[in-house]
Design a protein around this motif. Structure first.
Motif, PDB file in Angstrom:
ATOM      1  N   ASN A 135      27.693   7.851  67.426  1.00  0.00           N
ATOM      2  CA  ASN A 135      27.397   9.278  67.249  1.00  0.00           C
ATOM      3  C   ASN A 135      25.906   9.587  67.347  1.00  0.00           C
ATOM      4  O   ASN A 135      25.332  10.251  66.487  1.00  0.00           O
TER       5      ASN A 135
ATOM      6  N   ILE B 255      34.013  12.007  67.437  1.00  0.00           N
ATOM      7  CA  ILE B 255      33.070  11.508  66.439  1.00  0.00           C
ATOM      8  C   ILE B 255      33.601  10.153  65.970  1.00  0.00           C
ATOM      9  O   ILE B 255      34.742  10.036  65.538  1.00  0.00           O
TER      10      ILE B 255
ATOM     11  N   CYS C  92      30.389  13.227  72.353  1.00  0.00           N
ATOM     12  CA  CYS C  92      30.353  13.525  70.918  1.00  0.00           C
ATOM     13  C   CYS C  92      30.054  15.000  70.637  1.00  0.00           C
ATOM     14  O   CYS C  92      29.980  15.407  69.469  1.00  0.00           O
TER      15      CYS C  92
ATOM     16  N   HIS D  38      28.065  19.331  65.021  1.00  0.00           N
ATOM     17  CA  HIS D  38      28.494  18.171  64.232  1.00  0.00           C
ATOM     18  C   HIS D  38      27.364  17.708  63.309  1.00  0.00           C
ATOM     19  O   HIS D  38      26.935  16.559  63.363  1.00  0.00           O
TER      20      HIS D  38
ATOM     21  N   GLY E 146      29.329  12.952  61.606  1.00  0.00           N
ATOM     22  CA  GLY E 146      28.525  13.843  62.424  1.00  0.00           C
ATOM     23  C   GLY E 146      27.661  13.101  63.411  1.00  0.00           C
ATOM     24  O   GLY E 146      27.762  11.895  63.571  1.00  0.00           O
ATOM     25  N   LYS E 147      26.789  13.846  64.053  1.00  0.00           N
ATOM     26  CA  LYS E 147      25.990  13.334  65.158  1.00  0.00           C
ATOM     27  C   LYS E 147      24.504  13.486  64.850  1.00  0.00           C
ATOM     28  O   LYS E 147      24.069  14.529  64.353  1.00  0.00           O
TER      29      LYS E 147
END
Length: 258
Positions: free
Chosen positions: A88, A5, A44, A50, A32-33
């Protein structure tokens, strides 16, 4: 498997297999993603693993952070070869993506005019006029097309919401050549399904449609980092070279990352 990440809004510089010394711009949250794909090979990780709690960086935050980093690199005498929108998730999802691109061009021209600006995109927003206009301004407009097989796309790229590969291809044609097509070739299995796309059943129909797009370059590559799904394997040098030769024979420029 381990996944990455990235910090936001700026990360790197890192050395890219395809682009050289690359300063990354991440328009997604730092924790996060957020992506319109959920690729089984994404470095990722899976989207569900995430979920971000922080907001996306604002246009103002991106511009200020980019300017500060480039000034720092200038003072050290190490300028990037390329400023790359990645990170991400899908960069074109940011609501201010078009104006951020214009800000980036302004800062680039001021501090490192030799650097190229690249966008790594999965093409899901390429049909939006404002996004397309912004992508026409960057040096390297790199758009993903892993296959033209709809079942494969939904197994491997796993787009969220409605996705029609025909609409994607038509959107890529509208760049009128100012586009690079990037394609991941891999082998292995996922959830009991064969996810190899290195056979003629996959790459010949793909090549036919890529020729219709008529990109300035085709980038073919394979897995380089750990993936969230187990059971995936790199395409071999021989398989990638065979595909690259067919792309060249079709009259298109091609690069290969093993």
């Amino acid at each position: 498997m381990a996944t990455v990440i990235y910090p936001s809004p700026i990360f790197g510089p890192v050395r890219s297999r395809r682009l050289g010394i690359s300063l990354g711009v991440n328009l997604m949250p730092a924790d996060g993603k957020m992506c319109s794909f959920d690729c089984i090979y994404c470095e990722c990780g899976f989207n569900s693993d995430h979920r971000p709690t922080l907001p996306r960086p604002t246009r103002q935050e991106v511009k200020a952070a980019l300017k500060a980093k480039l000034e720092e690199m200038c003072s050290c005498g190490e300028l990037p070869d390329v400023i790359t929108f990645a990170g991400n998730g899908e960069p074109t999802l940011h609501p201010d993506f078009p104006i951020i691109i214009r800000d980036t061009i302004e800062v680039r021209n001021l501090l490192c005019p030799e650097a190229k600006i690249s966008v790594l995109s999965n093409a899901t927003m390429a049909m939006r006029p404002a996004v397309r206009e912004a992508l026409m301004l960057v040096d390297n407009n790199i758009q993903k097309l892993d296959t033209v097989n709809a079942e494969y796309i939904h197994t491997v790229d796993r787009p969220g919401g409605r996705y029609d590969v025909e609409n994607i291809i038509e959107a890529l044609k509208k760049f009128q050549g100012h586009v690079m097509v990037q394609t991941m070739f891999l082998k292995g299995t996922f959830n009991g399904k064969d996810v190899s796309n290195t056979s003629e059943d996959f790459f010949l129909p793909w090549l036919e449609r890529v020729c219709e797009i008529a990109p300035e370059q085709v980038m073919i590559y394979t897995i380089d980092r750990e993936t969230p799904a187990s059971g995936l394997q790199k395409a071999s040098h021989e398989e990638l070279d065979k595909i690259a030769k067919l792309v060249e024979d079709a009259g298109l420029k091609v690069s290969v990352s093993y």
